[in-house]
Enzyme design. Structure first.
Site, PDB file in Angstrom:
ATOM      1  N   CYS A 158       0.808  -1.229   0.000  1.00 15.59           N
ATOM      2  CA  CYS A 158       0.000   0.000   0.000  1.00 15.59           C
ATOM      3  C   CYS A 158       0.841   1.278   0.000  1.00 15.59           C
ATOM      4  O   CYS A 158       0.298   2.381  -0.066  1.00 15.59           O
ATOM      5  CB  CYS A 158      -0.936  -0.003   1.196  1.00 15.59           C
ATOM      6  SG  CYS A 158      -0.080  -0.100   2.769  1.00 15.59           S
ATOM      7  N   HIS A 253      -1.241   7.642   2.778  1.00 11.15           N
ATOM      8  CA  HIS A 253       0.220   7.495   2.782  1.00 11.15           C
ATOM      9  C   HIS A 253       0.838   8.581   1.889  1.00 11.15           C
ATOM     10  O   HIS A 253       0.436   8.752   0.738  1.00 11.15           O
ATOM     11  CB  HIS A 253       0.635   6.138   2.200  1.00 11.15           C
ATOM     12  CG  HIS A 253       0.383   4.970   3.114  1.00 11.15           C
ATOM     13  ND1 HIS A 253      -0.119   5.073   4.389  1.00 11.15           N
ATOM     14  CD2 HIS A 253       0.587   3.630   2.911  1.00 11.15           C
ATOM     15  CE1 HIS A 253      -0.208   3.866   4.929  1.00 11.15           C
ATOM     16  NE2 HIS A 253       0.205   2.975   4.062  1.00 11.15           N
TER      17      HIS A 253
HETATM   18  N1  NAP Z   1      -4.457  -1.854   6.241  1.00 10.51           N
HETATM   19  C1  NAP Z   1      -3.920  -1.554   5.068  1.00 10.51           C
HETATM   20  O1  NAP Z   1      -3.819  -0.371   4.678  1.00 10.51           O
HETATM   21  C2  NAP Z   1      -3.439  -2.630   4.161  1.00 10.51           C
HETATM   22  C3  NAP Z   1      -3.060  -2.250   2.882  1.00 10.51           C
HETATM   23  C4  NAP Z   1      -2.636  -3.224   1.990  1.00 10.51           C
HETATM   24  C5  NAP Z   1      -2.575  -4.540   2.383  1.00 10.51           C
HETATM   25  N2  NAP Z   1      -2.928  -4.902   3.632  1.00 10.51           N
HETATM   26  C6  NAP Z   1      -2.855  -6.329   3.960  1.00 10.51           C
HETATM   27  O2  NAP Z   1      -4.204  -6.831   3.968  1.00 10.51           O
HETATM   28  C7  NAP Z   1      -4.337  -7.834   4.973  1.00 10.51           C
HETATM   29  C8  NAP Z   1      -5.423  -7.428   5.951  1.00 10.51           C
HETATM   30  O3  NAP Z   1      -5.028  -6.211   6.567  1.00 10.51           O
HETATM   31  P1  NAP Z   1      -5.945  -5.468   7.635  1.00 10.51           P
HETATM   32  O4  NAP Z   1      -5.274  -4.194   7.879  1.00 10.51           O
HETATM   33  O5  NAP Z   1      -7.361  -5.481   7.195  1.00 10.51           O
HETATM   34  O6  NAP Z   1      -5.794  -6.474   8.897  1.00 10.51           O
HETATM   35  P2  NAP Z   1      -6.748  -6.611  10.165  1.00 10.51           P
HETATM   36  O7  NAP Z   1      -7.520  -5.373  10.395  1.00 10.51           O
HETATM   37  O8  NAP Z   1      -5.895  -7.144  11.245  1.00 10.51           O
HETATM   38  O9  NAP Z   1      -7.798  -7.772   9.698  1.00 10.51           O
HETATM   39  C9  NAP Z   1      -7.374  -9.120   9.558  1.00 10.51           C
HETATM   40  C10 NAP Z   1      -8.479 -10.010   9.009  1.00 10.51           C
HETATM   41  O10 NAP Z   1      -7.969 -11.361   8.940  1.00 10.51           O
HETATM   42  C11 NAP Z   1      -8.829 -12.229   9.656  1.00 10.51           C
HETATM   43  N3  NAP Z   1      -8.064 -13.312  10.284  1.00 10.51           N
HETATM   44  C12 NAP Z   1      -7.169 -13.202  11.308  1.00 10.51           C
HETATM   45  N4  NAP Z   1      -6.726 -14.431  11.656  1.00 10.51           N
HETATM   46  C13 NAP Z   1      -7.351 -15.313  10.844  1.00 10.51           C
HETATM   47  C14 NAP Z   1      -7.349 -16.727  10.734  1.00 10.51           C
HETATM   48  N5  NAP Z   1      -6.583 -17.502  11.517  1.00 10.51           N
HETATM   49  N6  NAP Z   1      -8.138 -17.321   9.798  1.00 10.51           N
HETATM   50  C15 NAP Z   1      -8.915 -16.568   8.981  1.00 10.51           C
HETATM   51  N7  NAP Z   1      -8.989 -15.203   9.058  1.00 10.51           N
HETATM   52  C16 NAP Z   1      -8.203 -14.592   9.972  1.00 10.51           C
HETATM   53  C17 NAP Z   1      -9.481 -11.348  10.722  1.00 10.51           C
HETATM   54  O11 NAP Z   1     -10.663 -11.963  11.182  1.00 10.51           O
HETATM   55  P3  NAP Z   1     -11.203 -11.715  12.709  1.00 10.51           P
HETATM   56  O12 NAP Z   1     -11.742 -10.331  12.721  1.00 10.51           O
HETATM   57  O13 NAP Z   1     -12.247 -12.746  12.836  1.00 10.51           O
HETATM   58  O14 NAP Z   1     -10.036 -11.893  13.612  1.00 10.51           O
HETATM   59  C18 NAP Z   1      -9.730 -10.076   9.903  1.00 10.51           C
HETATM   60  O15 NAP Z   1     -10.875 -10.250   9.091  1.00 10.51           O
HETATM   61  C19 NAP Z   1      -2.960  -7.969   5.635  1.00 10.51           C
HETATM   62  O16 NAP Z   1      -2.273  -9.024   5.031  1.00 10.51           O
HETATM   63  C20 NAP Z   1      -2.288  -6.651   5.335  1.00 10.51           C
HETATM   64  O17 NAP Z   1      -0.896  -6.769   5.291  1.00 10.51           O
HETATM   65  C21 NAP Z   1      -3.367  -3.976   4.527  1.00 10.51           C
END
Ligand code: NAP
Length: 361
Positions: A158, A253
């Site tokens: 990102c 960002h």
């Molecule tokens: N935030 C950003 O700006 C951004 C940008 C680009 C890419 N990303 C990438 O996108 C991904 C998600 O980011 P995020 O910021 O949305 O993270 P987040 O807020 O921590 O959300 C994580 C998600 O994964 C699920 N999860 C966690 N453990 C799991 C498991 N064992 N089995 C299945 N699902 C599971 C969670 O479900 P529960 O709620 O049920 O725990 C939640 O839906 C990451 O890989 C991150 O690096 C993020």
């Protein structure tokens, strides 16, 4: 007859997953029919699974509130419910690699936010305005793995969109860039929820984000690279050095970049004109999420700013400003984009629209 493509989200309850929900609500081409997350959320109605941690400014769209969240790890639950899954799960890398491959093997088109597959040699990392032709590797990917319909496509880290689009526009206009130094100021939402603690972030910046500098330096070279013998060869003509910092900004960002041209350098006003007139395939195809224009140049000396510019083009446009001479390289500028929209959910939805427009789904 409903002719929208049925799509699902794995990782639907997280920061990126919530943005998907918001952006897919009333989408003209896609119908969101399947939501999955961790076993902790499985079995709960979506509104209960995100109770106390819904971060969007709008309420949860009514039609998604009562959908029962499934366990993203049980792939067969999604069969018959949707054809394409947006992946935004947060788990260890090897588990995500295997899980996304399992969805692909079961016939799903996987469009992923995760970094897990970005280095996989036959998985394209797509910024739709730049390397839409990299989707042409999909048949080779399917053949190699024996996947009849499924495949994996990912979006990049990102942090890179706000300097990649300005650099690409110049390269496309005939001014190759061979060196770039970038310092990013990355928002809190990029760390997911709950992210760094308030004590660490208030009145502070953190000059380290695990793995981010490597991604910011290598992924652009894959995006600028070429398909050779069923895999991607990195572009060797550009070198990037990145400093990635976490700052106390909610969304958006910023990247402060210095660039050097491999040959002749354009005049400053020509650079601005190239950026202002830049357009690409998503705009020509009128994809629903394509910002028009994709890049905006702000003349004010103190722009872009996250608060004022992150929502430009519904969070999908790149805002550029402060173009000036650099005492070390040729020019420097500041770029900004919305990290959870253009840098995450919105960028993936634009990729999925491109996949549909090109007949891959
Ligand atoms: N935030 C950003 O700006 C951004 C940008 C680009 C890419 N990303 C990438 O996108 C991904 C998600 O980011 P995020 O910021 O949305 O993270 P987040 O807020 O921590 O959300 C994580 C998600 O994964 C699920 N999860 C966690 N453990 C799991 C498991 N064992 N089995 C299945 N699902 C599971 C969670 O479900 P529960 O709620 O049920 O725990 C939640 O839906 C990451 O890989 C991150 O690096 C993020």
């Amino acid at each position: 007859m409903n002719r929208k493509l049925k799509v699902g989200i794995i990782g639907a309850t997280g920061m990126v997953g919530q943005n998907y929900l918001r952006l897919l609500h009333n989408h003209p081409w896609f119908e969101l029919t399947y939501l999955a997350a961790s076993p902790n959320s499985a079995g709960k109605k979506y509104c209960d699974a995100v109770a106390g941690r819904w971060h969007m400014h709008e309420d949860i769209p009514e039609n998604f509130k009562d959908i029962v969240v499934e366990d993203a790890n049980i792939v067969k639950k999604a069969i018959g419910e949707c054809k394409l899954v947006f992946s935004a799960v947060e788990m260890d890398k090897q588990t995500i690699i295997a899980l996304e491959a399992e969805y692909a093997s079961q016939g799903f088109a996987v469009v992923s936010n995760n970094s897990a597959h970005r280095n996989t040699e036959d998985v394209p990392v797509i910024i739709p305005e730049i390397n839409h032709d990299h989707l042409n590797i999909i048949p080779e990917q399917q053949q190699k793995h024996g996947w009849s319909k499924g495949f994996i496509v990912v979006k990049p880290n990102c942090s890179i969109q706000s300097y990649m689009l300005p650099a690409y526009a110049l390269i496309k206009a005939g001014y190759p860039v061979d060196k770039m130094i970038v310092a990013t100021l990355q928002a809190l939402s990029g760390a997911g929820y709950p992210g760094p603690s308030a004590i660490d972030l208030v009145d502070n910046t953190i000059p380290y984000i695990a793995g981010e500098e490597e991604k910011s330096e290598v992924e652009p070279r894959k995006i600028f690279g070429k398909i050779k013998n069923g895999k991607f060869a990195l572009d060797e003509s550009i070198k990037i050095s990145a400093h990635c910092n976490r700052v106390p900004v909610s969304d958006g960002h910023t990247a402060c970049a210095s660039i050097r041209f491999a040959g002749k350098r354009p005049e400053l006003d020509e650079v601005i004109s190239i950026w202002q007139n830049f357009t690409a395939l998503p705009q020509e195809l009128k994809l629903p999420s394509a910002p028009i224009p994709p890049m905006i140049y702000r003349e004010e000396v103190d722009r872009p700013q996250p608060q004022k510019d992150r929502d430009t083009g519904n969070g999908m446009a790149i805002t550029v400003g402060r173009l000036r001479k650099c005492n070390v390289f040729d020019y420097r500028f500041v770029g900004l984009h919305h990290n959870t929209v253009r840098g995450a959910a919105g960028g993936s939805i634009l990729t999925a629209e491109l996949l549909k427009a090109k007949g891959f789904v």
